[in-house]
Design a protein around this motif. Sequence first.
Motif, PDB file in Angstrom:
ATOM      1  N   ILE A   1      21.049  -2.750 -12.544  1.00 58.33           N
ATOM      2  CA  ILE A   1      19.847  -2.470 -11.747  1.00 58.33           C
ATOM      3  C   ILE A   1      19.394  -3.731 -11.022  1.00 58.33           C
ATOM      4  N   ASP A   2      19.390  -4.872 -11.718  1.00 62.18           N
ATOM      5  CA  ASP A   2      18.982  -6.128 -11.078  1.00 62.18           C
ATOM      6  C   ASP A   2      19.873  -6.447  -9.885  1.00 62.18           C
ATOM      7  N   GLU A   3      21.183  -6.274 -10.044  1.00 62.96           N
ATOM      8  CA  GLU A   3      22.120  -6.512  -8.941  1.00 62.96           C
ATOM      9  C   GLU A   3      21.861  -5.543  -7.789  1.00 62.96           C
TER      10      GLU A   3
ATOM     11  N   GLN B   1      15.019   3.627 -15.361  1.00 67.91           N
ATOM     12  CA  GLN B   1      14.679   4.454 -16.517  1.00 67.91           C
ATOM     13  C   GLN B   1      15.586   4.036 -17.670  1.00 67.91           C
ATOM     14  N   SER B   2      15.156   3.023 -18.409  1.00 68.39           N
ATOM     15  CA  SER B   2      15.995   2.417 -19.452  1.00 68.39           C
ATOM     16  C   SER B   2      16.366   3.402 -20.554  1.00 68.39           C
TER      17      SER B   2
ATOM     18  N   ASN C   1      25.459  -0.182 -22.322  1.00 70.22           N
ATOM     19  CA  ASN C   1      24.330  -0.560 -23.154  1.00 70.22           C
ATOM     20  C   ASN C   1      23.156  -0.999 -22.282  1.00 70.22           C
ATOM     21  N   GLU C   2      22.028  -1.285 -22.923  1.00 76.21           N
ATOM     22  CA  GLU C   2      20.806  -1.587 -22.174  1.00 76.21           C
ATOM     23  C   GLU C   2      20.925  -2.869 -21.344  1.00 76.21           C
ATOM     24  N   VAL C   3      21.621  -3.869 -21.868  1.00 83.22           N
ATOM     25  CA  VAL C   3      21.797  -5.126 -21.133  1.00 83.22           C
ATOM     26  C   VAL C   3      22.618  -4.885 -19.871  1.00 83.22           C
ATOM     27  N   GLU C   4      23.713  -4.148 -19.995  1.00 86.18           N
ATOM     28  CA  GLU C   4      24.549  -3.829 -18.826  1.00 86.18           C
ATOM     29  C   GLU C   4      23.761  -3.005 -17.806  1.00 86.18           C
ATOM     30  N   PHE C   5      22.996  -2.053 -18.303  1.00 87.19           N
ATOM     31  CA  PHE C   5      22.176  -1.226 -17.420  1.00 87.19           C
ATOM     32  C   PHE C   5      21.212  -2.093 -16.620  1.00 87.19           C
ATOM     33  N   ASN C   6      20.476  -2.961 -17.309  1.00 84.91           N
ATOM     34  CA  ASN C   6      19.506  -3.807 -16.622  1.00 84.91           C
ATOM     35  C   ASN C   6      20.175  -4.781 -15.664  1.00 84.91           C
TER      36      ASN C   6
ATOM     37  N   ASN D   1      31.820   5.625 -12.992  1.00 83.44           N
ATOM     38  CA  ASN D   1      32.980   4.976 -12.358  1.00 83.44           C
ATOM     39  C   ASN D   1      32.582   3.823 -11.436  1.00 83.44           C
ATOM     40  N   GLY D   2      31.667   2.990 -11.902  1.00 78.08           N
ATOM     41  CA  GLY D   2      31.307   1.788 -11.163  1.00 78.08           C
ATOM     42  C   GLY D   2      30.347   1.971 -10.009  1.00 78.08           C
TER      43      GLY D   2
END
Length: 104
Positions: A10-12, A52-53, A2-7, A73-74
């Motif tokens: 990316i932040d990490e 690219q969200s 989802n978008e939260v996991e994606f962001n 796969n992580g």
Amino acid sequence: MNEVEFNDNIDELYVAIEDAVDELDADVDCEISGGVLTLKAPDGSAMIFSRQSASCELWLAARSGGFHYSWVNGQWYCQRTEQSLVQMLSEISLEQIGEELILE
């Protein structure tokens, strides 16, 4: 993803890239603005990472070309080159900066 996991991913990643840049001998500047991380090499060239969200992809523009990465796969993976971002970043940075940017 989802978008939260994606962001979060990316932040990490951006933090890991900044930490790796700090370990380089080369004078590389990092700048983050609006979801874009720019690495400015000593020769004036740049490596530009862009979140690219909408497509949950990370895009990288470098002297050697443009690459799109998806979370598989992580890890961030480029289907066109069949390589992970970790592998490609090491090669791209060696070519563009003169040192390997190693993500841990």
